[in-house]
Design a protein around this motif. Structure first.
Motif, PDB file in Angstrom:
ATOM      1  N   GLY A  29       0.693  -1.238   0.101  1.00 48.45           N
ATOM      2  CA  GLY A  29       0.240  -0.085   0.060  1.00 48.45           C
ATOM      3  C   GLY A  29       0.866   1.279  -0.054  1.00 48.45           C
ATOM      4  N   HIS A  30       0.710   1.865   1.101  1.00 47.81           N
ATOM      5  CA  HIS A  30       1.307   3.261   1.230  1.00 47.81           C
ATOM      6  C   HIS A  30       2.545   3.454   2.023  1.00 47.81           C
ATOM      7  N   SER A  31       3.364   2.588   2.464  1.00 42.41           N
ATOM      8  CA  SER A  31       4.336   2.549   2.982  1.00 42.41           C
ATOM      9  C   SER A  31       5.565   3.288   2.269  1.00 42.41           C
ATOM     10  N   GLY A  32       6.716   3.899   2.788  1.00 42.94           N
ATOM     11  CA  GLY A  32       8.034   4.220   1.803  1.00 42.94           C
ATOM     12  C   GLY A  32       8.705   3.126   1.502  1.00 42.94           C
ATOM     13  N   ASN A  33       9.431   3.582   0.549  1.00 41.51           N
ATOM     14  CA  ASN A  33      10.190   2.223   0.036  1.00 41.51           C
ATOM     15  C   ASN A  33      11.658   2.372   0.425  1.00 41.51           C
ATOM     16  N   GLU A  34      12.143   3.032   1.354  1.00 34.11           N
ATOM     17  CA  GLU A  34      13.371   2.815   1.834  1.00 34.11           C
ATOM     18  C   GLU A  34      13.551   2.408   3.280  1.00 34.11           C
ATOM     19  N   PRO A  35      14.349   1.749   3.793  1.00 35.78           N
ATOM     20  CA  PRO A  35      14.415   1.298   5.362  1.00 35.78           C
ATOM     21  C   PRO A  35      14.527   2.468   5.917  1.00 35.78           C
ATOM     22  N   PRO A  36      14.312   2.172   7.416  1.00 36.58           N
ATOM     23  CA  PRO A  36      14.435   3.261   8.493  1.00 36.58           C
ATOM     24  C   PRO A  36      16.092   3.832   8.347  1.00 36.58           C
ATOM     25  N   ASP A  37      16.899   3.048   8.472  1.00 36.60           N
ATOM     26  CA  ASP A  37      18.354   3.484   8.516  1.00 36.60           C
ATOM     27  C   ASP A  37      18.696   4.604   7.381  1.00 36.60           C
ATOM     28  N   GLU A  38      18.030   4.112   6.183  1.00 38.80           N
ATOM     29  CA  GLU A  38      18.673   4.871   5.181  1.00 38.80           C
ATOM     30  C   GLU A  38      17.906   6.477   5.404  1.00 38.80           C
ATOM     31  N   SER A  56       3.579  -1.015  16.358  1.00 39.71           N
ATOM     32  CA  SER A  56       4.336   0.020  17.238  1.00 39.71           C
ATOM     33  C   SER A  56       5.095   1.106  16.291  1.00 39.71           C
ATOM     34  N   SER A  57       5.491   2.230  16.986  1.00 41.13           N
ATOM     35  CA  SER A  57       6.331   3.197  16.533  1.00 41.13           C
ATOM     36  C   SER A  57       7.640   2.619  16.309  1.00 41.13           C
ATOM     37  N   ASN A  58       8.273   2.923  15.165  1.00 36.38           N
ATOM     38  CA  ASN A  58       9.501   2.510  14.680  1.00 36.38           C
ATOM     39  C   ASN A  58      10.527   3.419  15.648  1.00 36.38           C
ATOM     40  N   TRP A  59      10.351   3.071  16.853  1.00 33.29           N
ATOM     41  CA  TRP A  59      11.388   3.635  17.872  1.00 33.29           C
ATOM     42  C   TRP A  59      11.691   2.714  18.934  1.00 33.29           C
ATOM     43  N   PRO A  60      12.799   2.622  19.316  1.00 33.75           N
ATOM     44  CA  PRO A  60      13.841   3.673  19.223  1.00 33.75           C
ATOM     45  C   PRO A  60      14.712   3.491  17.951  1.00 33.75           C
ATOM     46  N   TRP A  61      15.407   4.460  17.520  1.00 34.46           N
ATOM     47  CA  TRP A  61      16.055   4.040  16.465  1.00 34.46           C
ATOM     48  C   TRP A  61      17.390   3.324  16.601  1.00 34.46           C
ATOM     49  N   THR A 103       7.348   8.618  11.012  1.00 32.34           N
ATOM     50  CA  THR A 103       6.016   8.644  11.192  1.00 32.34           C
ATOM     51  C   THR A 103       5.121   7.744  10.318  1.00 32.34           C
ATOM     52  N   ASP A 104       5.618   6.303  10.371  1.00 33.69           N
ATOM     53  CA  ASP A 104       5.042   5.329   9.519  1.00 33.69           C
ATOM     54  C   ASP A 104       3.431   5.299   9.696  1.00 33.69           C
ATOM     55  N   HIS A 105       2.649   4.593   8.912  1.00 28.31           N
ATOM     56  CA  HIS A 105       1.228   4.739   8.849  1.00 28.31           C
ATOM     57  C   HIS A 105       0.887   3.738  10.032  1.00 28.31           C
ATOM     58  N   GLU A 106      -0.233   3.884  10.933  1.00 25.98           N
ATOM     59  CA  GLU A 106      -0.328   2.999  12.101  1.00 25.98           C
ATOM     60  C   GLU A 106      -1.034   1.654  11.255  1.00 25.98           C
TER      61      GLU A 106
END
Length: 317
Positions: A35-44, A68-73, A60-63
């Motif tokens: 669907g509507h997620s990004g196309n790069e991993p969080p670290d990038e 859960s939130s993509n936290w902590p880094w 702020t990835d979609h719920e």
């Protein structure tokens, strides 16, 4: 004859403050969906904004794509301090029929599921978690003639800070009209902060990168300082649609004896906006010349190439 009631920049020492970029709406590919997620991993995504000189970033990835939130880094082998950044925990709430009906950026807290909630329920839950909220891209849902829904929310939810008034490469050109209409209706009862965000989904997705962002006025880069600037409106936003440099604000001066506000900026056109209309042009503005009943003014700056910036509202009364 209006007087200046609230100036979000009153405490800023313009000679000493640092202007640091912040991004509060960015998506990654974790977890990847069709669907509507990004196309790069969080670290990038984190690395890209760090290399672009950002002081604060919220993934702020979609719920509807995360549990859960993509936290902590540190989950992505990234430590914000290593990049001299502040990592902001966040999720973009809403997005399908089971959840709240308006996309909402939930920041500085871990709320990640609004199933069965109303928008007011979600805003209450953010408050209970000591977080803050921003309504994303309001032009997708309403226009300037239809803002009662927003006014009702802002009147009762103090942790609802503002509206996203530039989304990506200005996908919803009516966003700023909604902002002015909401502030006009609220008058001087409270300020509604305007935010500009990339809504980043990846370089190939057409949303843009480093085009829409917020310039925080900071003396140090800490989570407490970032949060205080955001909550108290000590920032302005910039939008660069293509190539070129955005308008920079060097200082804002208030002369209470003369009843004037003056913006010190680079080579750009300066407009003073009240109730959605241009009420003055040029660096200096006599707010006492406004008619009674006008309860806010903001400054819009535009370069010859079309880049734009705006202050937060100054409340009058």
């Amino acid at each position: 004859m209006p007087e200046l009631l609230a100036n979000p920049y009153e405490s800023v020492d313009w000679e000493r403050v640092n202007r640091r970029k912040a991004q509060f709406h960015a998506h990654s590919s974790h977890p990847s969906t069709d669907g509507h997620s990004g196309n790069e991993p969080p670290d990038e995504v984190i690395d890209a904004y760090a290399e672009a000189g950002y002081a604060a970033l919220a993934l702020t990835d979609h719920e509807y794509t995360v549990e859960s939130s993509n936290w902590p880094w540190e989950r992505w082998n990234r430590n914000p301090a290593d990049s001299e950044m502040v990592g902001v925990e966040g999720v973009e709430l809403g997005g399908d029929a089971d959840r709240i009906p308006h996309d909402t950026l939930s920041l500085f807290n871990d709320l990640a599921d609004t199933t069965g909630m109303t928008v007011d329920d979600a805003l209450d839950a953010i408050t209970e978690r000591d977080g803050v909220a921003i309504f994303a891209h309001p032009g997708r849902y309403h226009d300037a003639s239809d803002v009662d829904w927003y006014v009702e929310r802002f009147e009762v939810h103090p942790r609802l800070l503002g509206l996203e008034v530039v989304n990506a490469t200005d996908r919803y050109a009516t966003d700023r009209g909604v902002w002015d209409a909401v502030q006009s209706r609220l008058g001087n009862r409270r300020a509604v902060w305007g935010f500009a965000n990339d809504d980043y989904h990846g370089r190939e997705m057409g949303y843009g990168f480093d085009h829409a962002y917020n310039v925080l006025l900071l003396t140090d880069v800490t989570e407490a300082a970032v949060r205080a600037a955001v909550e108290e409106g000590r920032f302005y936003w910039q939008f660069v649609p293509d190539e070129g440099s955005p308008p920079n604000i060097d200082a804002i001066r208030h002369d209470p004896d003369r009843g004037t506000l003056r913006v010190v900026a680079g080579d750009c056109d300066v407009e003073w906006i009240a109730d959605g209309e241009v009420v003055g042009r040029g660096d200096s503005f006599r707010y006492r010349a406004l008619p009674d009943g006008v309860e806010y003014v903001r400054v819009r700056l535009v370069t010859a190439e079309g880049s734009e910036a705006s202050t937060q509202p100054f409340l009058l009364g």
